[in-house]
Write a protein that holds these residues in place. Structure first.
Motif, mmCIF file in Angstrom:
data_model
loop_
_atom_site.group_PDB
_atom_site.id
_atom_site.type_symbol
_atom_site.label_atom_id
_atom_site.label_comp_id
_atom_site.label_asym_id
_atom_site.label_seq_id
_atom_site.Cartn_x
_atom_site.Cartn_y
_atom_site.Cartn_z
ATOM 1 N N HIS A 103 24.969 -13.299 74.054
ATOM 2 C CA HIS A 103 23.672 -13.074 73.411
ATOM 3 C C HIS A 103 23.568 -13.774 72.051
ATOM 4 N N ARG A 104 24.695 -14.346 71.548
ATOM 5 C CA ARG A 104 24.651 -15.040 70.267
ATOM 6 C C ARG A 104 24.797 -16.562 70.410
ATOM 7 N N LYS A 105 24.991 -17.042 71.621
ATOM 8 C CA LYS A 105 25.192 -18.483 71.805
ATOM 9 C C LYS A 105 23.946 -19.284 71.420
ATOM 10 N N SER A 106 22.797 -18.756 71.734
ATOM 11 C CA SER A 106 21.554 -19.450 71.373
ATOM 12 C C SER A 106 21.429 -19.600 69.866
ATOM 13 N N LEU A 107 21.841 -18.581 69.138
ATOM 14 C CA LEU A 107 21.804 -18.651 67.676
ATOM 15 C C LEU A 107 22.748 -19.733 67.166
ATOM 16 N N TRP A 108 23.947 -19.802 67.729
ATOM 17 C CA TRP A 108 24.895 -20.821 67.303
ATOM 18 C C TRP A 108 24.378 -22.228 67.609
ATOM 19 N N LEU A 109 23.807 -22.429 68.784
ATOM 20 C CA LEU A 109 23.241 -23.737 69.117
ATOM 21 C C LEU A 109 22.090 -24.081 68.184
ATOM 22 N N PHE A 110 21.325 -23.070 67.822
ATOM 23 C CA PHE A 110 20.248 -23.278 66.859
ATOM 24 C C PHE A 110 20.804 -23.726 65.512
ATOM 25 N N LEU A 111 21.889 -23.114 65.060
ATOM 26 C CA LEU A 111 22.497 -23.486 63.784
ATOM 27 C C LEU A 111 23.084 -24.896 63.840
ATOM 28 N N ILE A 112 23.602 -25.282 65.004
ATOM 29 C CA ILE A 112 24.179 -26.619 65.143
ATOM 30 C C ILE A 112 23.120 -27.697 64.975
ATOM 31 N N THR A 113 21.887 -27.392 65.365
ATOM 32 C CA THR A 113 20.818 -28.389 65.276
ATOM 33 C C THR A 113 20.138 -28.424 63.911
ATOM 34 N N ILE A 114 20.559 -27.577 62.973
ATOM 35 C CA ILE A 114 19.918 -27.536 61.658
ATOM 36 C C ILE A 114 19.956 -28.890 60.945
ATOM 37 N N PRO A 115 21.058 -29.679 61.021
ATOM 38 C CA PRO A 115 21.036 -30.987 60.341
ATOM 39 C C PRO A 115 19.865 -31.874 60.733
ATOM 40 N N PHE A 116 19.317 -31.692 61.943
ATOM 41 C CA PHE A 116 18.179 -32.494 62.368
ATOM 42 C C PHE A 116 16.900 -32.122 61.626
ATOM 43 N N TRP A 117 16.924 -31.039 60.891
ATOM 44 C CA TRP A 117 15.732 -30.621 60.159
ATOM 45 C C TRP A 117 15.464 -31.524 58.960
ATOM 46 N N THR A 118 16.491 -32.188 58.475
ATOM 47 C CA THR A 118 16.330 -33.060 57.317
ATOM 48 C C THR A 118 16.370 -34.518 57.752
ATOM 49 N N SER A 119 15.853 -35.381 56.913
ATOM 50 C CA SER A 119 15.825 -36.807 57.209
ATOM 51 C C SER A 119 17.242 -37.373 57.289
ATOM 52 N N TYR A 120 17.433 -38.264 58.254
ATOM 53 C CA TYR A 120 18.725 -38.934 58.388
ATOM 54 C C TYR A 120 19.070 -39.688 57.108
ATOM 55 N N LEU A 121 18.083 -40.309 56.498
ATOM 56 C CA LEU A 121 18.305 -41.073 55.273
ATOM 57 C C LEU A 121 18.743 -40.152 54.130
ATOM 58 N N ILE A 122 18.166 -38.969 54.052
ATOM 59 C CA ILE A 122 18.554 -38.018 53.004
ATOM 60 C C ILE A 122 20.010 -37.600 53.184
ATOM 61 N N ARG A 123 20.432 -37.387 54.434
ATOM 62 C CA ARG A 123 21.818 -36.995 54.684
ATOM 63 C C ARG A 123 22.787 -38.093 54.269
#
Length: 297
Positions: A103-123
């Protein structure tokens, strides 16, 4: 009448569903690639474009050492990024798949995708700040007394490119490996343990071979875009970290030699395709040899 029956048939409905993505692929993928291939057989002298078909661009690439050096460096850096990314992504995917409650795997996958929230150039710029001469890493090490002067080998070299790209493409490697691990039948692992195998033996005999499709997919997904990246090498690579994509960009935008840039892009594309196929074939051979040694084939 016949047309009316065909219009209502399952084949017509399937064709209707397939047509939009098919024309999308033709328009935005196949047509630009065909244009690049066509350009590669032309020549250009600054503003004068000669459309006479010729192999001069490919001859130049094969005879000029600069192109071969950059291509080999690009393959080396891309392979290093692929190895580091997959090596770091596998433990994360394994942990999420085997040790995180369902029941927590979806949350972990969601957290893994957080870097995509910011611009690649900013990273990339953030990594430049972290690895800089007066950056976060050097300041922290100096503050703790671990070093006497700032480190100079962590930025503007291939190591910085590998580190930055490995962080940028980590989610692309974690997700396919996670999917492969999720497909593993847990009863196989229990059976292996019941037959006396240790956790390490079970991992290498069952988990790793069954996860290999996801690992290969992660390798290809990371390798292909990495070799075409030109932003990261430009910002954190320095003179020794530039890759083949930087030269292609220079040929197109600064030297005004689109045909040579197109030819170099085709050569790079063929090289990375060959490199990917080589990795896949080697992995298949190793899996076959492993299964044969265990008496599974």
């Amino acid at each position: 009448m016949a047309f009316g029956r065909y219009k209502n048939s399952e084949a017509a409905r399937g064709l209707t569903l397939v047509s939009p993505p098919f024309f999308y692929a033709i328009t935005l993928l196949a047509a630009p690639l065909a244009a690049v291939i066509m350009f590669s057989f032309w020549t250009q002298d600054f503003l004068t474009l000669d459309r006479t078909p010729t192999l001069e661009n490919y001859r130049t690439i094969m005879t000029e050492p600069l192109y071969g050096t950059l291509l080999l460096r690009s393959l080396y850096i891309a392979s290093a990024v692929m190895a580091v990314t997959v090596a770091l992504a596998f433990p994360i995917a394994y942990f999420v798949s085997f040790h995180v409650p369902a029941h927590r795997k979806s949350l972990w996958l969601f957290l893994i995708t957080i870097p995509f929230w910011t611009s690649y150039l900013i990273r990339v710029f953030l990594w430049k700040v972290i690895l800089g001469y007066n950056g976060v890493l050097n300041s922290s090490l100096l503050g703790t007394g671990l070093i006497g002067e700032p480190l100079t080998f962590i930025l503007y070299n291939p190591n910085a490119v590998v580190l930055t790209l490995a962080h940028a493409f980590a989610p692309f490697a974690i997700l396919p490996i996670f999917v492969s691990l999720e497909k593993i039948d847990r009863s196989l692992l229990e059976a292996a343990r019941d037959l006396g195998e240790s956790r390490a033996q079970t991992f290498f005999s069952i988990t790793l071979p069954l996860a290999m499709p996801g690992i290969l997919a992660a390798m290809v997904i990371v390798l292909i875009p990495t070799i075409g990246d030109y932003v990261t090498p430009r910002l954190v690579g320095g003179p020794n970290g530039l890759m083949i994509a930087n030269l292609i960009q220079t040929l197109f935008l600064k030297l005004n030699n689109a045909p040579l840039g197109a030819a170099l892009a085709i050569v790079a594309m063929i090289s990375v395709a060959t490199w990917c196929i080589t990795f896949i074939v080697i992995a298949k051979i190793l899996m076959w040899l492993t299964n044969k040694a265990r008496g599974l084939t």
